[in-house]
Design a protein around this motif. Structure first.
Motif, PDB file in Angstrom:
ATOM      1  N   GLU A  59       0.826  -1.206   0.000  1.00 35.24           N
ATOM      2  CA  GLU A  59       0.000   0.000   0.000  1.00 35.24           C
ATOM      3  C   GLU A  59       0.862   1.258   0.000  1.00 35.24           C
ATOM      4  OE1 GLU A  59      -2.536  -0.333   3.377  1.00 35.24           O
ATOM      5  OE2 GLU A  59      -3.713  -1.962   2.503  1.00 35.24           O
ATOM      6  N   LYS A  60       2.024   1.163   0.647  1.00 34.02           N
ATOM      7  CA  LYS A  60       2.938   2.304   0.694  1.00 34.02           C
ATOM      8  C   LYS A  60       3.834   2.360  -0.537  1.00 34.02           C
ATOM      9  CE  LYS A  60       3.156   2.690   5.673  1.00 34.02           C
ATOM     10  NZ  LYS A  60       3.991   3.183   6.738  1.00 34.02           N
ATOM     11  N   LYS A  61       3.672   1.383  -1.426  1.00 43.18           N
ATOM     12  CA  LYS A  61       4.448   1.300  -2.668  1.00 43.18           C
ATOM     13  C   LYS A  61       5.946   1.241  -2.393  1.00 43.18           C
ATOM     14  CE  LYS A  61       0.875   3.362  -5.242  1.00 43.18           C
ATOM     15  NZ  LYS A  61       0.042   3.794  -5.978  1.00 43.18           N
ATOM     16  N   LEU A  62       6.328   0.452  -1.391  1.00 45.62           N
ATOM     17  CA  LEU A  62       7.735   0.272  -1.061  1.00 45.62           C
ATOM     18  C   LEU A  62       8.301  -0.868  -1.899  1.00 45.62           C
ATOM     19  CD1 LEU A  62       7.563   0.512   2.832  1.00 45.62           C
ATOM     20  CD2 LEU A  62       8.242   2.286   1.227  1.00 45.62           C
ATOM     21  N   ALA A  63       9.577  -0.791  -2.204  1.00 39.42           N
ATOM     22  CA  ALA A  63      10.243  -1.840  -2.970  1.00 39.42           C
ATOM     23  C   ALA A  63      11.683  -1.967  -2.509  1.00 39.42           C
ATOM     24  CB  ALA A  63      10.192  -1.533  -4.455  1.00 39.42           C
ATOM     25  N   GLY A  64      12.278  -3.102  -2.782  1.00 41.32           N
ATOM     26  CA  GLY A  64      13.690  -3.316  -2.490  1.00 41.32           C
ATOM     27  C   GLY A  64      14.004  -3.281  -1.011  1.00 41.32           C
ATOM     28  N   ALA A  65      15.101  -2.607  -0.683  1.00 42.90           N
ATOM     29  CA  ALA A  65      15.582  -2.546   0.697  1.00 42.90           C
ATOM     30  C   ALA A  65      14.579  -1.852   1.623  1.00 42.90           C
ATOM     31  CB  ALA A  65      16.920  -1.830   0.759  1.00 42.90           C
ATOM     32  N   ALA A  66      13.882  -0.852   1.123  1.00 38.94           N
ATOM     33  CA  ALA A  66      12.897  -0.147   1.942  1.00 38.94           C
ATOM     34  C   ALA A  66      11.762  -1.088   2.351  1.00 38.94           C
ATOM     35  CB  ALA A  66      12.338   1.055   1.196  1.00 38.94           C
ATOM     36  N   LYS A  67      11.311  -1.915   1.415  1.00 36.70           N
ATOM     37  CA  LYS A  67      10.241  -2.872   1.710  1.00 36.70           C
ATOM     38  C   LYS A  67      10.725  -3.915   2.717  1.00 36.70           C
ATOM     39  CE  LYS A  67       7.113  -6.236  -0.309  1.00 36.70           C
ATOM     40  NZ  LYS A  67       6.662  -6.928  -1.496  1.00 36.70           N
ATOM     41  N   THR A  68      11.933  -4.423   2.506  1.00 34.62           N
ATOM     42  CA  THR A  68      12.488  -5.426   3.412  1.00 34.62           C
ATOM     43  C   THR A  68      12.630  -4.878   4.820  1.00 34.62           C
ATOM     44  OG1 THR A  68      13.686  -6.447   1.588  1.00 34.62           O
ATOM     45  CG2 THR A  68      14.443  -6.977   3.810  1.00 34.62           C
ATOM     46  N   SER A  69      13.174  -3.677   4.934  1.00 31.39           N
ATOM     47  CA  SER A  69      13.361  -3.051   6.232  1.00 31.39           C
ATOM     48  C   SER A  69      12.020  -2.810   6.918  1.00 31.39           C
ATOM     49  CB  SER A  69      14.112  -1.732   6.062  1.00 31.39           C
ATOM     50  OG  SER A  69      14.220  -1.063   7.287  1.00 31.39           O
ATOM     51  N   PHE A  70      11.069  -2.256   6.180  1.00 35.48           N
ATOM     52  CA  PHE A  70       9.744  -1.990   6.734  1.00 35.48           C
ATOM     53  C   PHE A  70       9.079  -3.278   7.201  1.00 35.48           C
ATOM     54  CE2 PHE A  70       5.153  -1.921   6.178  1.00 35.48           C
ATOM     55  CZ  PHE A  70       4.797  -0.853   6.993  1.00 35.48           C
ATOM     56  N   THR A  71       9.127  -4.313   6.365  1.00 35.44           N
ATOM     57  CA  THR A  71       8.474  -5.580   6.684  1.00 35.44           C
ATOM     58  C   THR A  71       9.119  -6.224   7.908  1.00 35.44           C
ATOM     59  OG1 THR A  71       7.894  -5.909   4.367  1.00 35.44           O
ATOM     60  CG2 THR A  71       7.802  -7.839   5.785  1.00 35.44           C
ATOM     61  N   ASN A  72      10.446  -6.234   7.977  1.00 36.86           N
ATOM     62  CA  ASN A  72      11.128  -6.830   9.121  1.00 36.86           C
ATOM     63  C   ASN A  72      10.776  -6.123  10.422  1.00 36.86           C
ATOM     64  OD1 ASN A  72      12.375  -8.741   7.527  1.00 36.86           O
ATOM     65  ND2 ASN A  72      14.295  -7.621   7.356  1.00 36.86           N
ATOM     66  N   LYS A  73      10.760  -4.783  10.399  1.00 35.29           N
ATOM     67  CA  LYS A  73      10.419  -4.028  11.608  1.00 35.29           C
ATOM     68  C   LYS A  73       8.962  -4.260  11.990  1.00 35.29           C
ATOM     69  CE  LYS A  73      10.352   0.569  13.667  1.00 35.29           C
ATOM     70  NZ  LYS A  73       9.268   0.219  14.530  1.00 35.29           N
ATOM     71  N   CYS A  74       8.105  -4.260  10.997  1.00 35.47           N
ATOM     72  CA  CYS A  74       6.678  -4.466  11.236  1.00 35.47           C
ATOM     73  C   CYS A  74       6.422  -5.835  11.870  1.00 35.47           C
ATOM     74  CB  CYS A  74       5.923  -4.314   9.915  1.00 35.47           C
ATOM     75  SG  CYS A  74       4.152  -4.523  10.013  1.00 35.47           S
ATOM     76  N   VAL A  75       7.029  -6.869  11.329  1.00 31.78           N
ATOM     77  CA  VAL A  75       6.849  -8.225  11.854  1.00 31.78           C
ATOM     78  C   VAL A  75       7.427  -8.313  13.264  1.00 31.78           C
ATOM     79  CG1 VAL A  75       7.501 -10.653  11.578  1.00 31.78           C
ATOM     80  CG2 VAL A  75       6.713  -9.340   9.604  1.00 31.78           C
ATOM     81  N   LYS A  76       8.595  -7.730  13.474  1.00 38.10           N
ATOM     82  CA  LYS A  76       9.221  -7.758  14.797  1.00 38.10           C
ATOM     83  C   LYS A  76       8.316  -7.094  15.833  1.00 38.10           C
ATOM     84  CE  LYS A  76      13.362  -6.364  17.282  1.00 38.10           C
ATOM     85  NZ  LYS A  76      14.616  -5.623  17.225  1.00 38.10           N
ATOM     86  N   ASP A  77       7.706  -5.970  15.476  1.00 42.56           N
ATOM     87  CA  ASP A  77       6.803  -5.281  16.372  1.00 42.56           C
ATOM     88  C   ASP A  77       5.549  -6.116  16.651  1.00 42.56           C
ATOM     89  OD1 ASP A  77       8.577  -3.170  16.446  1.00 42.56           O
ATOM     90  OD2 ASP A  77       7.404  -1.893  15.079  1.00 42.56           O
ATOM     91  N   ALA A  78       5.040  -6.768  15.611  1.00 44.78           N
ATOM     92  CA  ALA A  78       3.822  -7.560  15.763  1.00 44.78           C
ATOM     93  C   ALA A  78       4.046  -8.818  16.588  1.00 44.78           C
ATOM     94  CB  ALA A  78       3.276  -7.936  14.388  1.00 44.78           C
TER      95      ALA A  78
END
Length: 81
Positions: A59-78
Motif C-alpha cells: 500500500e505504501k508502494k515500497l520496494a527493495g531494501a525499503a520494503k524489506t526493512s519496513f516488513t522486518n520491523k513491522c513483523v518484529k513489532d507484531a
C-alpha cells in the motif's frame, strides 16, 4: 487532496491494527499457551503478521531494501520480539 485523504486512511488503518492486535507474545501469555501449542500459535501469528506487513508495504508502494526493512520491523513489532 486525495493524497491527504489516502494518508489519513492509511494512518488510521495502521493505528487501528496496532491497537486492536496485541503482540503475539502477549496473546500467547493471555491464552496461557505452552509447549507445542505455543510454538504452533507463534508460527501462525508470525505468518499472519508477515502477510499483513507485506500488504502494508504494498500500500505504501515500497520496494527493495525499503520494503524489506519496513516488513522486518513491522513483523518484529507484531511478534513482540
Amino acid at each position: 487532496m486525495v493524497r491527504i485523504l489516502a494518508a489519513c486512511l492509511l494512518s488510521f488503518y495502521a493505528i487501528n491494527a496496532s491497537a486492536a492486535d496485541s503482540s503475539c507474545s502477549s496473546q500467547a501469555t493471555e491464552k496461557k499457551l505452552a509447549g507445542a501449542a505455543k510454538t504452533s500459535f507463534m508460527g501462525k501469528c508470525e505468518r499472519d503478521a508477515k502477510a499483513s506487513c507485506d500488504a502494508a508495504a504494498g500500500e505504501k508502494k515500497l520496494a527493495g531494501a525499503a520494503k524489506t526493512s519496513f516488513t522486518n520491523k513491522c513483523v518484529k513489532d507484531a511478534v513482540g520480539g
